[in-house]
Write a protein that holds these residues in place. Structure first.
Motif, mmCIF file in Angstrom:
data_model
loop_
_atom_site.group_PDB
_atom_site.id
_atom_site.type_symbol
_atom_site.label_atom_id
_atom_site.label_comp_id
_atom_site.label_asym_id
_atom_site.label_seq_id
_atom_site.Cartn_x
_atom_site.Cartn_y
_atom_site.Cartn_z
ATOM 1 N N ALA A 211 0.850 -1.197 0.000
ATOM 2 C CA ALA A 211 0.000 0.000 0.000
ATOM 3 C C ALA A 211 0.882 1.242 0.000
ATOM 4 N N VAL A 212 1.690 1.412 -1.039
ATOM 5 C CA VAL A 212 2.548 2.586 -1.138
ATOM 6 C C VAL A 212 1.695 3.852 -1.195
ATOM 7 N N ILE A 213 0.653 3.798 -2.004
ATOM 8 C CA ILE A 213 -0.344 4.872 -2.010
ATOM 9 C C ILE A 213 -1.645 4.350 -1.402
ATOM 10 N N ALA A 214 -2.160 3.245 -1.940
ATOM 11 C CA ALA A 214 -3.357 2.589 -1.402
ATOM 12 C C ALA A 214 -3.290 1.131 -1.821
ATOM 13 N N PRO A 215 -3.925 0.212 -1.071
ATOM 14 C CA PRO A 215 -3.920 -1.194 -1.468
ATOM 15 C C PRO A 215 -4.463 -1.366 -2.879
ATOM 16 N N SER A 216 -3.954 -2.359 -3.584
ATOM 17 C CA SER A 216 -4.288 -2.507 -4.999
ATOM 18 C C SER A 216 -5.776 -2.665 -5.238
ATOM 19 N N GLU A 217 -6.488 -3.413 -4.359
ATOM 20 C CA GLU A 217 -7.905 -3.625 -4.598
ATOM 21 C C GLU A 217 -8.681 -2.312 -4.593
ATOM 22 N N HIS A 218 -8.230 -1.354 -3.774
ATOM 23 C CA HIS A 218 -8.901 -0.064 -3.735
ATOM 24 C C HIS A 218 -8.414 0.856 -4.855
ATOM 25 N N SER A 219 -7.126 0.784 -5.186
ATOM 26 C CA SER A 219 -6.601 1.574 -6.306
ATOM 27 C C SER A 219 -7.271 1.177 -7.617
ATOM 28 N N VAL A 220 -7.465 -0.118 -7.810
ATOM 29 C CA VAL A 220 -8.098 -0.608 -9.035
ATOM 30 C C VAL A 220 -9.507 -0.037 -9.174
#
Length: 359
Positions: free
Chosen positions: A43-52
């Protein structure tokens, strides 16, 4: 045989991944179209599931929407590290139940037959449980060459059993998975498909998610779904979704999108290079001295071209998204620069924090 320009092929690919100007309304619409939403703790910026989801839905997306769709509405389910639409389960279920494992993995399961039975009995008697609530009664331990597991065999066994459809993930508590019997998680009235019928259905859905893909590519898995196509300047044999062809004239236009490195759009690296002339290398696992664009740089899509990489991170102590660099893979014009900057600012607003380093 469809004959497509590269621009048309790229537009098909972008639209199939819901990255054009028309934004979907909710997470279920996203999952139904793109097929899978990758879950990853990075989660460098946000977890992938939420970034997607954010990259497609925009500012109106809230993380609770994803949890509700999985845990309450049961319109999505978690399997093999991804959230998937419930409509895919009829195709995945026959494959779960008929999977052939590597001999070493099968030997590990056979040696731990009593351990597997213990897990099933405990779930049946006590209901949904965290891995930490299940004792390790394994007889044989598997090696951990990749460093992903400790000595406790429960998480590994649960993952293997879930892969085979013997257990299922019912929800999460933070980042921890809660396990249960599949009959208490999955619908009871799944159609009775053969593995071949299931694979045919999966190939069609994979092509729907990609729009266009190389025929029989191991990266895409579309097989001979859809219809044959040729793309100008490419010697590949392509398969294209006929619905995507029909929608070419109804073009809503493009926009800027910042993609998590684990986004489905980026998975098929050879296609990314062939269609978009974009070679993406995730530098997360490179030594720091060898990184060029950053530990977890996010590709920047504008319209149907990948034009840059965003090197940024959420500084939780400062409660700020800190932009280290916006790398221009193609020179930005003034409009593109403003579109990218606006999208980065929107990212900060979605996270509820200011953006530093953009000016």
């Amino acid at each position: 045989m469809h004959v497509l320009t590269r621009d048309e092929a790229r537009r098909i690919a972008v639209r199939a991944q819901l990255l054009d100007a028309h934004r979907p309304g909710d997470v279920v619409e996203v999952a139904e179209q793109i097929g899978a939403i990758k879950i990853d703790p990075t989660a460098v910026i946000a977890p992938s599931e939420h970034s997607v989801c954010w990259a497609r839905i925009g500012w109106s997306y809230e993380p609770g929407q994803l949890a509700k769709a999985v845990e309450e509405d049961r319109l999505l389910f978690e399997y093999d590290g991804q959230f998937r639409p419930a409509s895919l389960l009829p195709y995945l279920w026959p494959q779960m139940r008929s999977r052939m494992l590597r001999p070493t993995t099968q030997a590990y399961l056979d040696a731990n037959a009593s351990f597997r039975a213990d897990i099933l009995t405990r779930l049946a008697d006590e209901g949904a449980l965290l891995a930490a609530d299940i004792p390790d009664t394994s007889v044989v331990q598997a090696g951990d060459e990749g460093g992903w597991y400790g000595s406790n065999q429960v998480p590994r066994m649960l993952e293997l059993m879930a892969y085979l459809g013997e257990v299922a993930i019912t929800r999460r508590v933070g980042r921890q998975r809660v396990w249960d019997l599949p009959e208490r998680v999955y619908p009871a009235d799944l159609p009775d498909l053969t593995p071949d019928e299931a694979e045919e259905g999966l190939q069609a859905r994979r092509l729907q998610a990609l729009g266009i893909a190389r025929q029989k590519s191991g990266w895409s898995g579309v097989g001979t779904a859809g219809e044959e196509a040729r793309v100008e300047g490419s010697e590949w044999r392509w398969r294209v979704d006929p619905e995507a062809i029909a929608a070419l004239d109804d073009d809503p236009g493009g926009r800027a999108a910042i993609l998590n490195p684990y986004d489905r759009m980026l998975f098929d690296r050879p296609r990314l290079t062939e269609l978009f002339d974009f070679t993406f290398v995730l530098e997360q696992f490179k030594p720091k001295a060898q990184r060029v664009y950053g530990y977890f740089a996010h590709p920047i899509l504008v319209g149907d071209r990948f034009i840059g990489l965003l090197d940024a991170a959420l500084d939780k102590k400062r409660e700020t998204v800190v932009v280290s660099a916006v790398h221009e893979m193609l020179p930005f014009d003034d409009d593109e620069r403003e579109m990218v900057r606006a999208e980065i600012r929107d990212l900060g607003e979605w996270l509820g924090v200011p953006v530093a380093g953009l000016d």
